[in-house]
Write an enzyme that holds these catalytic residues in place. Sequence first.
Site, PDB file in Angstrom:
ATOM      1  N   PRO A  84      39.918  34.765  38.157  1.00 55.40           N
ATOM      2  CA  PRO A  84      39.519  35.284  39.400  1.00 55.40           C
ATOM      3  C   PRO A  84      40.290  34.826  40.499  1.00 55.40           C
ATOM      4  CG  PRO A  84      37.820  33.849  38.520  1.00 55.40           C
ATOM      5  CD  PRO A  84      39.266  33.601  37.697  1.00 55.40           C
ATOM      6  N   HIS A 301      40.883  30.593  34.360  1.00 52.18           N
ATOM      7  CA  HIS A 301      39.499  30.155  34.122  1.00 52.18           C
ATOM      8  C   HIS A 301      39.241  29.127  32.880  1.00 52.18           C
ATOM      9  CE1 HIS A 301      35.166  30.161  35.266  1.00 52.18           C
ATOM     10  NE2 HIS A 301      35.299  31.742  35.527  1.00 52.18           N
TER      11      HIS A 301
END
Length: 580
Positions: A84, A301
């Site tokens: 992200p 992540h």
Amino acid sequence: LLKYPVQPLNETLDRFMLSAQPHLTPEEFAKQEEVTQEFQENDGAKLQELLEEAGKNEVNWLAQRWLVNAYLKYRDPVTVYTSPGMTFPYHKFNDMSEFVKYTATVIHGLGEFKGIVDTGEIPVVKMGKNELDNSQFERVFGTCRIPAEGTDCIVYNPSSDYIVVIYKNHFYKLLPYDIDGKLLSSATLANQLQEIRDAESSVGVPYGVLTADTRDNWAKNYKLFMESPENVKTVETIQAAMFTVSMDECVDFKPGKQMTELILGLIHGHGSQLNGGNRWMDKTIQLVINPNGNVGFTYEHSPAEGQPIAMMMDYVVKKMAEDKDYGTCGSTKVQCAPQKLSFAPLTYSIGQTLCDASNNLDKLVKDLHCLVIKFLCYGKNYIKEQKLGPDSFVQMALQLAFYKMHKVPAAQYESAHLRIFENGRTETIRSCSNESLAFCKSMTDPNASNEEKVCLMREAVGGHQKYARNALMGKAVDRHLLGLKLMALENNLPVPEFFSSPGYVKSMHFRVSTSQVASVNEAFMGYGPTTEDGYAACYNPRNDDIIVAITCWRYNKETDSDKFAKMLEETFLEMQKVLE
């Protein structure tokens, strides 16, 4: 901290059946009941015994399995798919010296935050009577993912004391501490950053695009790339850095599109011809700063959720807002000048892999459709005044927007942390329910009364809140079922029919992938969709507005981020109108 338990099989399967029901016809549901019952009595019972045995021998039977199966075995690129972007508030730079000074101050702030992590001073938060696990904070600095065919690995360097600055695709090692371990002042760091900028007038080879390719492509090319001792030394230096800093080339954005351009710059760098090569996508923390005022993190992540990253951003932004002289009190004693990291001369084979990786990245950039909206009519204060939970309210708005657009309920994923458990990661909140479907149907039924709509809205929000509370305690569906499936694979047993049944497949096809990443700042997180026919929607419900980053794939003719965003805003207003 609590030990992560194995839940009773019958309870998990009961929750599963309720969550699968909205996606099945009555006939399919009846068949699913038979398949689930047979699984519970036979294969499931055997796998449950194996999982319970694993649970006895491990503090958290899920943690390592989740890391490996959800991330390290994942073969799509980390770019867009799993890494992200986490934004800072927009910051207008009047000139390049202000840009460099701001970058230096953020580096100083991150160094200060790392000091708090290293001394164990991150505040321990409680949920009820249980303390929450803070171990993820220790896993983000100095961490890097390493490509390997089939399954990647991950390396941790928590004692790292340097950063790597990337400018015009050139890599530099920079020491932000003096010889006594004291953090350098922002002005001193700014001088070093300016040295790097002054040294480079031309764009270098975009080696960073290799890290944005599919994991198996990068693993194959990594072997080729690391045949050179010079490349080995440079790559290992990048991997062991505290974090990287990407000082990007300026990207113009259209009026009203600043937030959308910001998150795209963090997610993919706008492709190989702009800033896609000014990255090292394997690094857990990449600070990305653009002269156009767009600032944020790109984070890999695997080792951690978004919470440590968001908290880092909030910490630095708060410090800079409270003290205009923040960062001036550091050391001025530079250990050494920034050191340029060199790569081996470009060979034909590496040049070809760069060309292929660039084409793949550019296709990904072209395929991703993104829109960020800032809904201004109300925020979580209004929702609380209606005696409704803000997160559950937004989840039901997303359900309704999808239902109105696509005429079917969406399996909807929301992440819930498991931090009451040692080394806890996440559980899935299944936001689509019988209650949410009843609410969606009433809101699209011209004959439904206002009272009926409000009643069903409250039931849907309440049902989501109940599921979310259970998920936070480890009492949900998805991680337990994953554990059972892994027991079959780990013990060379056939995977039961249950895992290919319509209820399992349809309720796992998350056409809306969501996450709440809350911040008081005008900041938000964004990432790509998890299915070809779905959306990702990451949101920050603030007191008086709601920011939502929406993505989908352009090549899919069913989905459209612009239309979904418009439908979501209309849905927010419609839900307000019904309540009032």
